[in-house]
Every structure is written in structure tokens, then in C-alpha cells.
Scaffold this motif. Structure first.
Motif, short mmCIF file in Angstrom:
data_model
loop_
_atom_site.label_atom_id
_atom_site.label_comp_id
_atom_site.label_asym_id
_atom_site.label_seq_id
_atom_site.Cartn_x
_atom_site.Cartn_y
_atom_site.Cartn_z
N THR A 65 41.92 29.85 41.77
CA THR A 65 42.57 31.01 42.38
C THR A 65 42.17 31.13 43.85
O THR A 65 43.03 31.33 44.71
CB THR A 65 42.19 32.30 41.63
N VAL A 66 40.87 31.01 44.13
CA VAL A 66 40.41 31.12 45.51
C VAL A 66 41.02 30.02 46.36
O VAL A 66 41.54 30.28 47.46
CB VAL A 66 38.86 31.10 45.57
N GLU A 67 41.00 28.79 45.88
CA GLU A 67 41.58 27.69 46.64
C GLU A 67 43.08 27.88 46.84
O GLU A 67 43.61 27.62 47.92
CB GLU A 67 41.29 26.34 45.96
N ALA A 68 43.78 28.36 45.81
CA ALA A 68 45.22 28.60 45.93
C ALA A 68 45.52 29.64 47.00
O ALA A 68 46.53 29.53 47.72
CB ALA A 68 45.80 29.03 44.57
N MET A 69 44.67 30.63 47.13
CA MET A 69 44.87 31.64 48.17
C MET A 69 44.75 31.02 49.56
O MET A 69 45.52 31.35 50.47
CB MET A 69 43.88 32.79 47.99
N PHE A 70 43.81 30.11 49.73
CA PHE A 70 43.66 29.43 51.02
C PHE A 70 44.85 28.51 51.28
O PHE A 70 45.38 28.48 52.39
CB PHE A 70 42.34 28.67 51.10
N ILE A 71 45.28 27.79 50.26
CA ILE A 71 46.43 26.89 50.42
C ILE A 71 47.67 27.69 50.81
O ILE A 71 48.46 27.24 51.65
CB ILE A 71 46.64 26.06 49.14
N LEU A 82 49.14 44.92 57.87
CA LEU A 82 48.51 43.84 57.14
C LEU A 82 49.54 43.06 56.34
O LEU A 82 50.48 43.63 55.80
CB LEU A 82 47.44 44.38 56.20
N ALA A 83 49.32 41.77 56.25
CA ALA A 83 50.22 40.91 55.47
C ALA A 83 50.00 41.17 53.99
O ALA A 83 48.91 41.53 53.56
CB ALA A 83 49.95 39.45 55.78
N GLU A 84 51.04 41.00 53.22
CA GLU A 84 50.96 41.11 51.76
C GLU A 84 50.02 40.04 51.23
O GLU A 84 50.11 38.89 51.64
CB GLU A 84 52.36 40.91 51.17
N PRO A 85 49.07 40.39 50.34
CA PRO A 85 48.19 39.36 49.78
C PRO A 85 48.98 38.29 49.05
O PRO A 85 50.00 38.58 48.42
CB PRO A 85 47.31 40.14 48.79
N ALA A 86 48.51 37.07 49.16
CA ALA A 86 49.17 35.97 48.46
C ALA A 86 49.03 36.16 46.96
O ALA A 86 47.98 36.51 46.47
CB ALA A 86 48.56 34.65 48.89
N ARG A 87 50.11 35.94 46.25
CA ARG A 87 50.05 35.99 44.79
C ARG A 87 49.73 34.58 44.31
O ARG A 87 50.39 33.63 44.68
CB ARG A 87 51.38 36.47 44.22
N THR A 88 48.72 34.48 43.50
CA THR A 88 48.23 33.17 43.11
C THR A 88 48.01 33.10 41.62
O THR A 88 47.82 34.12 40.96
CB THR A 88 46.90 32.86 43.82
N PRO A 89 47.98 31.90 41.07
CA PRO A 89 47.67 31.76 39.65
C PRO A 89 46.18 31.96 39.42
O PRO A 89 45.40 31.88 40.35
CB PRO A 89 48.07 30.31 39.35
N GLU A 117 35.68 28.09 31.62
CA GLU A 117 37.11 28.18 31.91
C GLU A 117 37.39 29.25 32.95
O GLU A 117 38.22 29.07 33.84
CB GLU A 117 37.90 28.46 30.64
N ARG A 118 36.72 30.39 32.84
CA ARG A 118 36.90 31.48 33.81
C ARG A 118 36.46 31.04 35.19
O ARG A 118 37.09 31.35 36.19
CB ARG A 118 36.11 32.72 33.39
N LEU A 119 35.36 30.30 35.26
CA LEU A 119 34.85 29.82 36.54
C LEU A 119 35.83 28.83 37.17
O LEU A 119 36.10 28.89 38.37
CB LEU A 119 33.47 29.18 36.36
N VAL A 120 36.39 27.94 36.36
CA VAL A 120 37.39 26.99 36.86
C VAL A 120 38.61 27.76 37.36
O VAL A 120 39.14 27.48 38.45
CB VAL A 120 37.77 25.97 35.78
N ALA A 121 39.06 28.73 36.59
CA ALA A 121 40.23 29.52 36.98
C ALA A 121 39.96 30.29 38.27
O ALA A 121 40.84 30.37 39.15
CB ALA A 121 40.63 30.47 35.86
N LEU A 122 38.76 30.83 38.43
CA LEU A 122 38.41 31.56 39.65
C LEU A 122 38.41 30.61 40.84
O LEU A 122 38.96 30.92 41.90
CB LEU A 122 37.04 32.23 39.49
#
Length: 107
Positions: A44-50, A2-9, A36-41
Motif C-alpha cells: 500500500t505504501v509503495e503503491a501510494m508513492f508509485i 490539497l490534492a485528493e489522496p491516492a486510492r491504493t490497494p 500478510e498484513r505487513l506485506v499488504a501495508l
């Protein structure tokens, strides 16, 4: 292998691969901190896809994401039905996953 999970903000803990969501980590609902937590989440999810060359702004990717979350929700419901997880854990997991499932429309 398995690939290493992407590290994201975003709302991560430790080495950047865990998004904490236990009740002790969550701010009360309907507060600026919760927003703020919802925005950050969402970020984070979008950054993982990017990081994997995709975006949830793409309708086909968003549809596949939602289907994947539907499968995960079905598994969580099955675990609750089979008493693998208790009611509180089921409610918490389902709530978090339903929230994450909405990521594409929050972008």
C-alpha cells in the motif's frame, strides 16, 4: 488546495483512505495473518508513492521517507510527553510508524 489522496490497494477501510491499525484490527504478532498484513501495508505504501511518480526503491526517496517518519515519530513522542496522548496510544502509534518506516527495506 490539497490534492485528493491516492486510492491504493491494500489494508484499507471504507473509502480506501484509512489503514486500520487499532488492536481490534490487528492479528496476533508472529502469525501468518500478521505477515500478510505487513506485506499488504508495504504494498500500500509503495503503491501510494508509485501513484505520485516515485518509488521507495529510489534511495533518495527512501531517505526522504525515513526522515519524514522520524519527524512524525518526534511529534508522537512530543504528544506523549505533553500528555496529549496516553501511554497505550503512544505505544501503538509509535509501533505502527516504526513498522511503516521500514517499508523501503521490505521492497
Amino acid at each position: 488546495m490539497l490534492a485528493e489522496p491516492a486510492r491504493t490497494p491494500g489494508p484499507v477501510d471504507g473509502d480506501g483512505r484509512v489503514i486500520p491499525f487499532s488492536p481490534r484490527h490487528l492479528p496476533p504478532a508472529d502469525t501468518p495473518a500478521a505477515d500478510e498484513r505487513l506485506v499488504a501495508l508495504t504494498e500500500t505504501v509503495e503503491a501510494m508513492f508509485i501513484a505520485h511518480g516515485m518509488t521507495l526503491s529510489d534511495p533518495r526517496v527512501a531517505d526522504a521517507f525515513r526522515v519524514s517518519l522520524d519527524v512524525a515519530l518526534l511529534m508522537v513522542d512530543g504528544a506523549a510527553h505533553e500528555q496529549v496522548i496516553g501511554g497505550e496510544a503512544h505505544t501503538l502509534l509509535r509501533g505502527v510508524m516504526e513498522n511503516v518506516r521500514l517499508t523501503p527495506i521490505r521492497l
